[in-house]
Design an enzyme around this catalytic site. Sequence first.
Site, short mmCIF file in Angstrom:
data_model
loop_
_atom_site.label_atom_id
_atom_site.label_comp_id
_atom_site.label_asym_id
_atom_site.label_seq_id
_atom_site.Cartn_x
_atom_site.Cartn_y
_atom_site.Cartn_z
N TYR A 1 6.26 -8.85 8.23
CA TYR A 1 6.02 -7.56 8.43
C TYR A 1 5.99 -7.07 9.97
CZ TYR A 1 3.61 -8.27 4.01
OH TYR A 1 3.08 -8.45 2.73
N ARG B 1 -3.55 -5.32 7.65
CA ARG B 1 -4.48 -4.44 8.26
C ARG B 1 -5.84 -5.01 8.64
NH1 ARG B 1 -7.22 -1.89 3.30
NH2 ARG B 1 -6.02 -2.70 1.61
N ASP C 1 0.69 -1.31 0.11
CA ASP C 1 -0.01 -0.09 0.12
C ASP C 1 0.87 1.29 -0.25
OD1 ASP C 1 -2.27 -1.61 0.06
OD2 ASP C 1 -2.52 -1.35 2.41
N ASP D 1 -6.96 1.04 8.31
CA ASP D 1 -5.92 1.43 8.49
C ASP D 1 -6.09 3.08 9.02
OD1 ASP D 1 -5.93 2.83 6.34
OD2 ASP D 1 -4.27 1.65 5.30
#
Length: 295
Positions: free
Chosen positions: A67, A172, A39, A81
């Site tokens: 991550y 997310r 993103d 998010d």
Amino acid sequence: MMDGVLIVKKEKGFTSHDVVAKLRGILRMKKIGHTGTLDPEAEGVLPVVLGKATRLVDMLTEKEKTYEALLHLGIETDTQDMTGSVLRELPVTVTEEDVKKTVETFLGEQQQIPPMYSALKVDGKKLYELAREGKTVERKPRTVYFREIRILEMELPLVRISVTCSKGTYIRTLCHDIGQKLGCGGCMEELLRTKSGQFSLEDSLTLGQIQTLADQGEIEEHLIEIREILGEYPALSGKKMADRLLKNGNPVTEALVDGSYRDGWVRMHTSEGEFIGIYQWHPASEAYRPVKMFL
């Protein structure tokens, strides 16, 4: 034209497509692709394939990813998010022990519903396009796998986690789902991809660094060769009489190959050591057949 993989450290504000477009200008070549979307507000490892290495895209996209994310409990947004509109805010009354126990329940195979704000398509239209029109459509759950979820630090309502998971996983959405299970809601505040397959953040370069190296004529020194990327597979070489067959992408019998490996993919070379591509043994035809050519 350069052939190989360049490990980019994507910075905030760029889409993965933006990175590819900028690299085409910096490196003055068109045949470039990336191996896993991030993103715009996310940062971290983005392996970029150049030249013949674009044939690696499907293989590298399949790899596991790691991550580091910051979960903000008590807030739910339409994008899951902090870039989205706040839907509701709730008090965070859970304890650190509650959070630890809940996070552990997400380990292993899970069913995850993709977010509306995503690039997945339904009836030919991207979900985020529908979301911007104020529409919500039913999304089928997808099977994802979380090999590891570690809490790095916690100061409620903030929880920093490290997640190692299968491809196609939305972190997310994981943050949102953890918040839902705790009963206080949650969303993702930050996201950093620290590893993609065999590639780590420590080996990555920003676009600015790549520009400098390209200007200095040193960028090829930082390019990972195709044969190195595929180093996990055993190497075999054809005999002299098999060279023409291999260069034309034809199958070769075991009698035309030095060595033998029948349990999966192999890196096939000519008798002079030139890398041809990935081959696999086929019992039915009793020959090594090409899977993906890189000649």
